[in-house]
Design a protein around this motif. Structure first.
Motif, short mmCIF file in Angstrom:
data_model
loop_
_atom_site.label_atom_id
_atom_site.label_comp_id
_atom_site.label_asym_id
_atom_site.label_seq_id
_atom_site.Cartn_x
_atom_site.Cartn_y
_atom_site.Cartn_z
N THR A 44 1.58 8.43 -14.36
CA THR A 44 0.70 9.06 -13.37
C THR A 44 0.16 7.97 -12.44
O THR A 44 0.38 6.78 -12.67
CB THR A 44 -0.48 9.77 -14.05
OG1 THR A 44 -1.30 8.77 -14.71
CG2 THR A 44 0.01 10.79 -15.07
N LEU A 45 -0.58 8.38 -11.40
CA LEU A 45 -1.18 7.42 -10.49
C LEU A 45 -2.13 6.48 -11.24
O LEU A 45 -2.18 5.27 -10.98
CB LEU A 45 -1.93 8.15 -9.36
CG LEU A 45 -2.47 7.28 -8.23
CD1 LEU A 45 -1.34 6.55 -7.51
CD2 LEU A 45 -3.25 8.14 -7.23
N ALA A 93 0.83 -1.21 0.00
CA ALA A 93 0.00 0.00 0.00
C ALA A 93 0.86 1.26 0.00
O ALA A 93 0.58 2.22 -0.71
CB ALA A 93 -0.93 -0.02 1.21
N LEU A 94 1.95 1.23 0.77
CA LEU A 94 2.82 2.41 0.84
C LEU A 94 3.51 2.67 -0.49
O LEU A 94 3.63 3.83 -0.91
CB LEU A 94 3.86 2.24 1.95
CG LEU A 94 4.85 3.41 2.08
CD1 LEU A 94 4.14 4.68 2.55
CD2 LEU A 94 5.98 3.05 3.05
N SER A 95 3.98 1.61 -1.16
CA SER A 95 4.72 1.83 -2.40
C SER A 95 3.82 2.41 -3.49
O SER A 95 4.26 3.26 -4.27
CB SER A 95 5.34 0.52 -2.89
OG SER A 95 4.36 -0.42 -3.24
N VAL A 96 2.55 1.98 -3.53
CA VAL A 96 1.61 2.54 -4.51
C VAL A 96 1.32 4.00 -4.17
O VAL A 96 1.23 4.86 -5.06
CB VAL A 96 0.31 1.73 -4.54
CG1 VAL A 96 -0.68 2.35 -5.53
CG2 VAL A 96 0.58 0.28 -4.95
N ALA A 97 1.17 4.28 -2.89
CA ALA A 97 0.88 5.65 -2.47
C ALA A 97 2.12 6.53 -2.42
O ALA A 97 2.00 7.75 -2.25
CB ALA A 97 0.21 5.63 -1.08
N ALA A 98 3.31 5.93 -2.58
CA ALA A 98 4.57 6.67 -2.40
C ALA A 98 4.68 7.94 -3.24
O ALA A 98 5.06 8.99 -2.71
CB ALA A 98 5.76 5.75 -2.67
N PRO A 99 4.36 7.90 -4.55
CA PRO A 99 4.48 9.16 -5.31
C PRO A 99 3.62 10.29 -4.74
O PRO A 99 4.04 11.45 -4.73
CB PRO A 99 4.01 8.75 -6.72
CG PRO A 99 4.29 7.29 -6.81
CD PRO A 99 4.02 6.76 -5.43
N VAL A 100 2.43 9.94 -4.24
CA VAL A 100 1.55 10.95 -3.65
C VAL A 100 2.06 11.39 -2.29
O VAL A 100 2.11 12.59 -1.98
CB VAL A 100 0.11 10.39 -3.52
CG1 VAL A 100 -0.79 11.39 -2.80
CG2 VAL A 100 -0.46 10.05 -4.89
N ILE A 101 2.47 10.43 -1.46
CA ILE A 101 2.93 10.74 -0.10
C ILE A 101 4.22 11.53 -0.13
O ILE A 101 4.40 12.50 0.62
CB ILE A 101 3.10 9.44 0.72
CG1 ILE A 101 1.74 8.78 0.95
CG2 ILE A 101 3.78 9.72 2.05
CD1 ILE A 101 1.81 7.43 1.65
N SER A 127 7.48 3.94 -7.96
CA SER A 127 8.32 5.14 -8.00
C SER A 127 9.17 5.19 -9.26
O SER A 127 9.35 6.26 -9.87
CB SER A 127 9.23 5.20 -6.76
OG SER A 127 8.47 5.42 -5.59
N TRP A 128 9.72 4.02 -9.67
CA TRP A 128 10.52 3.97 -10.89
C TRP A 128 9.67 4.33 -12.11
O TRP A 128 10.10 5.09 -12.97
CB TRP A 128 11.11 2.56 -11.05
CG TRP A 128 11.92 2.38 -12.30
CD1 TRP A 128 13.17 2.87 -12.55
CD2 TRP A 128 11.52 1.67 -13.48
NE1 TRP A 128 13.59 2.49 -13.81
CE2 TRP A 128 12.60 1.75 -14.40
CE3 TRP A 128 10.39 0.95 -13.85
CZ2 TRP A 128 12.54 1.16 -15.66
CZ3 TRP A 128 10.34 0.36 -15.09
CH2 TRP A 128 11.41 0.46 -15.99
N LEU A 129 8.45 3.79 -12.16
CA LEU A 129 7.56 4.10 -13.27
C LEU A 129 7.21 5.60 -13.29
O LEU A 129 7.10 6.20 -14.37
CB LEU A 129 6.29 3.26 -13.17
CG LEU A 129 6.44 1.76 -13.44
CD1 LEU A 129 5.16 1.02 -13.10
CD2 LEU A 129 6.84 1.50 -14.89
N ALA A 130 7.02 6.18 -12.11
CA ALA A 130 6.70 7.61 -12.03
C ALA A 130 7.92 8.47 -12.37
O ALA A 130 7.82 9.44 -13.14
CB ALA A 130 6.16 7.96 -10.65
N GLY A 159 -8.60 9.77 -0.60
CA GLY A 159 -7.34 10.28 -0.07
C GLY A 159 -6.46 9.15 0.45
O GLY A 159 -6.95 8.07 0.79
N TRP A 160 -5.15 9.39 0.52
CA TRP A 160 -4.23 8.31 0.87
C TRP A 160 -4.38 7.84 2.31
O TRP A 160 -4.13 6.67 2.62
CB TRP A 160 -2.79 8.69 0.56
CG TRP A 160 -2.17 9.79 1.38
CD1 TRP A 160 -2.10 11.11 1.06
CD2 TRP A 160 -1.48 9.64 2.62
NE1 TRP A 160 -1.42 11.81 2.04
CE2 TRP A 160 -1.02 10.93 3.01
CE3 TRP A 160 -1.19 8.56 3.46
CZ2 TRP A 160 -0.31 11.15 4.18
CZ3 TRP A 160 -0.48 8.79 4.64
CH2 TRP A 160 -0.05 10.06 4.99
#
Length: 418
Positions: free
Chosen positions: A258-259, A28-36, A249-252, A162-163
């Motif tokens: 984007t998300l 969950a954190l890695s998916v939300a990482a770009p936003v967080i 994160s690498w993809l972003a 929201g995250w």
């Protein structure tokens, strides 16, 4: 009560669900990482330290949880683990920076460390040796399935609520599973729905536990095989964690995703991861049914998987994000193909009364290795690029296979002594 036919496969299916939930919460954190990272202004290196907090707790507690589970039993041990990690995941909603998120990740690692020791002990209780690699292959599809579900689920929850609320909702899933587990799991000889035929089949080639007392924990380290398991996972576990924690994160960062793009594509490599787990487990069982020895069947699977990870180096030479995802998918297939055999070794080498403890030692070593690797990844990304990371990742499983050959020349049951 009427017996349930092939009950052992319902048991492993339930454990597979738990492992899937485990990895949904973990990723969950890695998916939300770009936003967080954007919301809380975190660098890649800071994110790496947050991930390392999880892995530190995970490493320490695999040692402890294995001992605890061997003592209190699979059913109770698994229940306590799921309750703990579900609450810890919900607490991420209160994260406000590197320190608080690091603390919550540490708490998550404490609870999640009980998953695999509990699962491996259950497999040693419910499956004869000839079916164990297949059972482990199914179990090991859980991380991939969790990683498949997490990107679209978390992306949808983040966009909709929201995250912070996304962590609360995903954390609650574990309590639903808990009710199923409490209902379905007993050791075979005490299960009210097992048939006499299946109980007899399960016991066919299981080892007899002559020694009733528990082996003192430090005595495990007298065996070079334990050191081999630990070192093998120390050098290789970081590969899977790299993809779990850093792929979005690498993809972003490198491919401009984007998300929504992450939700659409980041799950694909983990489909192949699950296929690799299943095919690896099936291959190991098939080889043994054809008369290949336990030692040779496990090592063939380990080496095939290790060598097939190397082509991920192609990611350094292609610009297309879709071809890169294809190569990563192939590497994850190979990784989990190999791990289906490697993860079975503790219960091949040691009796079922020691299964969770030996698994805990090897799993702890793997988590320590991944913990040390993660901030290095963050530092390399911030100071150089992702390129050296991919070079390292390409060869770690080869080193892992070499260690197995050196430390475990023959895979067979070890008679441990208290």
């Amino acid at each position: 009560m009427k017996p349930i036919k092939n009950l052992r496969w319902y048991i492993i299916g339930t454990i597979f669900l738990a492992t899937t939930i485990n990895y949904i919460d973990r990723q969950a954190l890695s998916v939300a990482a770009p936003v967080i990272k954007k919301d809380l202004e975190l660098s890649n290196e800071q994110y790496g330290w947050i991930v390392s907090a999880f892995l530190l707790a995970y490493a320490i507690m695999q040692l402890v949880s294995g001992i605890v589970i061997d003592k209190i039993g699979t059913k109770k041990g698994f229940s306590l683990s799921v309750i703990w990690w579900s609450i810890a995941n919900m607490l991420h909603a209160f994260g406000s920076g590197m320190l608080s998120l690091g603390i919550f990740r540490f708490l998550l690692g404490i609870g999640e460390a009980g998953n695999y020791p509990s699962a491996m002990k259950a497999i040693s209780e419910w499956f004869p040796k000839k079916e164990r690699s297949k059972a482990v292959g199914i179990l090991n599809m859980g991380p991939g399935m969790g990683a498949i579900i997490a990107p679209p689920l978390m992306a949808w929850l983040i966009i909709a609520y929201g995250w912070k609320m996304a962590f609360v909702i995903t954390g609650g899933i574990g309590f639903i599973w808990l009710a199923l587990w409490r209902w379905i799991y007993y050791v075979p000889k005490k299960h009210p729905r097992i048939s006499k035929e299946e109980l007899r089949y399960i016991k066919e080639d299981q080892e007899e536990t002559i020694q009733k007392s528990k082996t003192p924990w430090l005595n495990y380290f007298k065996h070079k095989e334990v050191w081999g398991l630990a070192l093998s996972r120390f050098v290789s576990d970081g590969v899977f964690y790299f993809f779990v924690f850093w792929l979005p994160s690498w993809l972003a960062d490198e491919k401009g995703f984007t998300l929504t793009d992450i939700a659409l594509f980041a799950w694909i490599p983990f489909v192949l991861s699950d296929v690799g787990s299943f095919v690896g487990g099936w291959t190991g069982s098939r080889l043994m049914k054809r008369g290949v020895s336990l030692d040779k069947s496990r090592k063939r699977v380990i080496w095939i998987g290790a060598l097939l990870v190397v082509p991920i180096l192609g990611c350094l030479y292609i610009d297309s994000p879709y071809w890169a995802i294809a190569l990563i998918s192939f590497a994850l297939f190979a990784t989990q193909f190999k791990q289906s055999a490697l993860f079975t070794l503790p219960i091949d080498l040691f009796s079922k009364k020691d299964a969770a403890s030996v698994w805990g030692i090897s799993g702890s070593a793997g988590s320590f290795g991944a913990m040390l690797f993660t901030p290095v990844i963050g530092w390399l990304v911030d100071t150089i690029s992702y390129s050296p990371v991919f070079i390292i990742v390409a060869f770690l499983h080869v080193f892992s296979a070499i260690i197995i050959m050196l430390f475990i020349p023959n895979i067979q049951l070890i008679k441990s002594h208290a």
